[in-house]
Design a protein around this motif. Sequence first.
Motif: not given
Length: 425
Positions: A115-135
Motif C-alpha cells: 500500500f505504501a508503494k501504491i500511495v507513494s507512486r501516485k503521490y509522485a505523479s499527482m497532488a494529494a488532493s488528486q490521489v484521494l479520489p483516485d484511490l
Amino acid sequence: MSASIVSRSDKKITIQVEIPLHSSMLDSEESILHGVNEVGNLATSEALKQFDTDGSPFMIGDMKWYPKGCLPKYYQTPYGEVEIERYVYQRAGGGATFCPLEQNARIVITSTPRFAKIVSRKYASMAASQVLPDLKESNGRAVTRCFIQNLAEAVGVVAQVKEEQWNYKTPKLEQAIKTITLGVDGTCLFMCGEGGREAMVGTIALYDREGERLHTIYIGATPEYGKSSFHERMIREIEEVKKLYPKATYIGIADGAKDNWSFLEEHTEKQVLDFYHASEYLTKVASVAYPKEKAKREEWLETRCHQLKHESGAPKQLLAEMKSLREKGSNEEEEKQLESAITYFGNNQHLMNYAVHVKKNWPIGSGVTEAACKTVIKQRFCGSSMKWKEKGASIVLSLRVLVLTEGRWEQFWSKLNQFGFPVAA
C-alpha cells in the motif's frame, strides 16, 4: 457479504466469499471490488501474523527485550484497514518500545509495504488532493490527505537517505549500445517565500547503432541542493554507466549555457549543440534576409537548415552569409536579431558538426533533456498556484525520478523488502 477462511495450513489459506450480482454491470463490478477487498483484508491479516514473535524475550546486540503484551493496532492495506494484535517489546529499564512484526513485515509507518508503494507512486505523479479520489475510485480505499502526505514523505526520505548506498542497476540491454548522451538543463520551480528558482534536470540516454533510444536515466535536484550537489549525482550515474558500457561513444548535448558545457566537456568525448536551438537562430536570420517575401523566406530557411544538418563546413558558410546581411537595410529589431545569430554561430561553431553526427546516427538534439524538464519538474511541480517548501519538493522529486527511470521503482522496493524500512526501525 462476508469473507471467511474455510481452511488453513502453515503455508496457505483458503478463503470463501459470496458476491451478489446485479442487473447493472456497474453495480456488479462495485460488489466484486468490495468482495475482493474483504478477501484482501482477511488474507492480509493472516499474512501479517506470521511476522510476529511468540512473545518470548530476545536479544538485540547486548540488550535484552521483554514483551509488554500482545497489543492491538490498526494497519492500512491496499484493501482496507485491519486490526492486528501483535507483541510489543521494551527493555527492562523502560524507554522506547519495539514491535518485531512491523520490522519483519516492512511496515511503513502504519502501512503495509504494497500500500505504501501504491500511495507513494501516485503521490509522485499527482497532488494529494488528486490521489484521494483516485484511490477511492480505483481501489475502493478512503484515506485522509494527511495520511497520503505522511506516507509518501516517509518513503521519499528513505529514497534520499539511501541514494548513495543503494546503487541502482542500469539494465544490460540485449541490443548493442553504441552511443550514450549526457544532457543537463535547468527549469524554474516556485518556492514558498522565494519566488522562482532553478531546479536541475539531467538525462543519460542509451542508443543503439541505428540511433534509436532504448533507455533513459533521469536525475533531478531541487533548488536548495545547488548545482554542485546535482553534478555529484550525475557523476555517480555516469560512472556506473561507463562501467557497463565502456566502449560506447559518449556525447554531451545541450543548448548554449556555459555552465552546462563546462560539466559535459569533462565527461564526454564529443559535444554537440542542440540542433533545434541553432535552427531557431536561422529563423531570425531568414526574417532579415526576406522580411516581406514569405515564400522566399521559408525556402531560404528550409535550405539553410538542410545545409546545417548535412553539409560539413556549413556553420562557417552560414556565418559568413549572416555577416553579409549586415549591409542589407533593415530596422533596429532585425539588426538585433541578426547580431544575436552571428554571435551565437560565432561562439558555437565548434559544437555544430551535425553532418558527422547524422552520418553516424548520433543524436543532435537535446529534446530528451528538454522533455525531462517538463515530465520531471513541470508536470508535477508547476500546477496552478503551486508553491513548494524545500523538504516537500526534494521528497517528491526523489520519488519521481525513481518512477520515471524504467526499472528503478521496482529496484527501490526490492531493496526495501530486503533491508527493511530504516526510518521506522
